[in-house]
Design a protein around this motif. Structure first.
Motif, short mmCIF file in Angstrom:
data_model
loop_
_atom_site.label_atom_id
_atom_site.label_comp_id
_atom_site.label_asym_id
_atom_site.label_seq_id
_atom_site.Cartn_x
_atom_site.Cartn_y
_atom_site.Cartn_z
N THR A 1 -14.99 0.60 -8.35
CA THR A 1 -14.65 1.28 -7.22
C THR A 1 -14.72 2.73 -7.30
O THR A 1 -14.33 3.36 -8.65
CB THR A 1 -13.40 0.85 -6.71
N PHE A 2 -14.97 3.47 -6.31
CA PHE A 2 -14.63 4.96 -6.32
C PHE A 2 -13.48 5.01 -5.33
O PHE A 2 -13.54 5.19 -4.24
CB PHE A 2 -15.68 5.52 -5.67
N VAL A 3 -12.25 5.29 -6.00
CA VAL A 3 -11.03 5.33 -5.33
C VAL A 3 -10.26 6.50 -5.92
O VAL A 3 -9.75 6.49 -7.16
CB VAL A 3 -10.19 4.12 -5.12
N PRO A 4 -9.98 7.79 -5.45
CA PRO A 4 -9.24 8.77 -6.07
C PRO A 4 -7.63 8.25 -6.36
O PRO A 4 -7.47 7.54 -5.50
CB PRO A 4 -9.38 9.90 -5.25
N PRO A 5 -7.13 8.81 -7.44
CA PRO A 5 -5.71 8.31 -7.67
C PRO A 5 -4.71 8.94 -6.65
O PRO A 5 -5.24 10.19 -6.20
CB PRO A 5 -5.52 8.81 -9.18
N GLY B 1 -6.76 0.50 -12.95
CA GLY B 1 -7.09 1.09 -11.61
C GLY B 1 -7.96 0.46 -10.71
O GLY B 1 -7.83 0.59 -9.66
N TYR B 2 -8.82 -0.42 -11.31
CA TYR B 2 -9.58 -1.53 -10.48
C TYR B 2 -9.01 -2.41 -9.78
O TYR B 2 -8.97 -2.94 -8.45
CB TYR B 2 -10.63 -2.01 -11.50
N ALA B 3 -7.99 -2.88 -10.43
CA ALA B 3 -6.94 -3.87 -9.92
C ALA B 3 -6.14 -3.22 -8.73
O ALA B 3 -5.90 -3.78 -7.56
CB ALA B 3 -6.04 -4.48 -10.95
N ALA B 4 -5.75 -1.89 -8.92
CA ALA B 4 -4.69 -1.30 -8.00
C ALA B 4 -5.75 -0.98 -6.68
O ALA B 4 -5.37 -0.98 -5.42
CB ALA B 4 -4.23 0.11 -8.53
N HIS C 1 -4.74 -5.55 -1.87
CA HIS C 1 -4.42 -4.85 -0.57
C HIS C 1 -5.20 -3.60 -0.19
O HIS C 1 -4.98 -2.89 0.60
CB HIS C 1 -2.90 -4.30 -0.46
N ARG C 2 -6.29 -3.87 -0.58
CA ARG C 2 -7.39 -2.63 -0.40
C ARG C 2 -6.94 -1.35 -0.87
O ARG C 2 -7.63 -0.23 -0.54
CB ARG C 2 -8.06 -2.65 1.09
N GLY C 3 -6.10 -1.32 -1.87
CA GLY C 3 -5.72 -0.29 -2.57
C GLY C 3 -4.20 0.16 -2.35
O GLY C 3 -3.51 0.50 -1.48
N ARG D 1 1.03 -1.11 0.22
CA ARG D 1 -0.14 0.06 0.03
C ARG D 1 0.80 1.26 0.03
O ARG D 1 0.31 2.38 -0.50
CB ARG D 1 -1.06 -0.09 1.28
N HIS D 2 2.17 1.14 0.23
CA HIS D 2 2.85 2.32 0.26
C HIS D 2 3.72 2.35 -1.16
O HIS D 2 4.79 3.38 -1.25
CB HIS D 2 3.75 2.27 1.42
#
Length: 382
Positions: free
Chosen positions: A171-175, A127-130, A134-136, A110-111
């Protein structure tokens, strides 16, 4: 009975950079983005669109040289994951599964960072895979198409297709950051250069009359892909999209209203009916023309504005019909879109130049007449 109400807010911030030749050693953009996470060495896993690599065969060497010259900041994982271009990477999970395996093999956590370089479909799928590994995992997007740089690549959504439905899993996850490198656009096929301009027409029509007027007046320059005109178009379109996401009060789309989906209720279905022969932007152009015609038929906008919209799209080079239109089941497409929204039906329609409103009901006979008019005025050639 007792209960505890949990309430908290999470603040998001990410830069959208506009540049050229990101991997020129003297370009500081990528290095400075990574340093936002700390002035130290960061593990970076590159993922590259196969078509981008074909058009830029020196890309991996350029990336490796950039990392070597900035080794205090970048620990580059090579070889990169190469992903098939276009909708296939969203419909077939092969590369998503390979991504998960490689993040395990390379101990991408995640880091660490995933740097995705590619078109909208590759950005979406990876983006979906990332977002799910690890939940992001921190994601840096480098969209290489007009559509990616002015719309899809700068937002907060990621998705793949499933059970024959577009963007069914997502997902809704900002880059962590977005890098819009205009140099990638010059090697695009003409069709892909044009397709993304539809999203600029869309956002201008619902948000900014001055921008729509500029698009109309600049349509011939844009059709020739004039570098200066295209750069302004992408930046202004990105500004409007980002402003909407930040100020709409619904960045993760919990409600039913989706102004930025103007023209999309039919576009999504037309893409599927065409077997993805239609690019997303091409389908959106048809959707814009269709909903503008419906708005005019309902008396929401003037015939003059309708003619201006049609002239803008046509002079940009868009075909405003396709054989898929003859197979469009309006009722089913609207119901599928309602399900996509997750609530009641909410269709964005024009009420003026740079003005729009939400409608919960569509007159099916008027919409069918609008489809028939498009097919009559602009006979499908495919």
């Amino acid at each position: 009975m007792s209960q505890i109400i949990q309430r908290f807010s999470v603040s998001y911030e990410f830069p959208v950079s506009f540049t050229r030749h990101t991997f020129a050693v003297e370009n500081p953009v990528l290095r400075e983005i990574l340093q936002r996470a700390g002035d130290r060495e960061h593990k970076v896993f590159p993922v590259i669109d196969a078509d981008v690599l074909k058009n830029h065969p020196q890309l991996i060497d350029d990336l490796a040289e950039y990392a070597r010259c900035h080794s205090d900041t970048i620990n580059l994982i090579l070889p990169p994951l190469i992903v098939r271009s276009g909708e296939i990477c969203k419909s077939d999970p092969q590369e998503v599964e390979e991504f998960y395996r490689l993040t395990q093999d390379y101990k991408i956590d995640r880091h660490s960072f995933v740097l995705v370089i590619g078109g909208g479909s590759v950005i979406d799928a990876m983006g979906y895979a990332a977002a799910t590994a690890h939940r992001g995992i921190r994601l840096i997007r480098m969209p290489t198409t007009v559509l990616g740089q002015n719309d899809a690549g700068i937002g907060v959504k990621n998705a793949v297709n499933f059970l024959g439905r577009k963007n069914y899993l997502g997902t809704f996850v900002p880059p962590f950051a977005v890098i819009n490198d205009f140099a990638f656009l010059q090697t695009l096929p003409k069709r892909d250069q044009r397709a993304g301009i539809a999203e600029a027409v869309k956002v201008a029509l619902i948000k900014d009359a001055d921008f729509f007027n500029w698009l109309h007046e600049s349509r011939h320059l844009l059709a020739e892909f004039d570098e200066q005109a295209v750069a302004y178009m992408i930046r202004r379109c990105a500004e409007l999209h980002l402003h909407h996401i930040a100020t709409s009060g619904d960045p993760f789309e919990y409600g039913s209203a989706r102004p930025l989906d103007f023209g999309h209720w039919s576009a999504h279905r037309l893409e599927e009916l065409s077997g993805h022969d239609l690019r997303h932007g091409e389908a959106v152009a048809i959707g814009i023309a269709l909903d503008s015609l419906y708005s005019a038929n309902m008396g929401f906008i003037t015939q003059t504005l309708l003619e201006k919209i049609v002239a803008t799209l046509r002079d940009l080079g868009f075909n405003l019909s396709h054989s898929a239109l003859t197979r469009l089941d309006i009722h089913k497409a609207l119901q599928d879109f309602r399900e996509h929204l997750g609530g009641e039906l909410c269709i964005t329609l024009l009420t003026g130049e740079g003005q729009a409103a939400q409608f919960n009901h569509i007159e099916l006979d008027v919409m069918q007449r609008s489809i028939d008019k498009l097919l009559s005025d602009f006979p499908a050639t495919n």
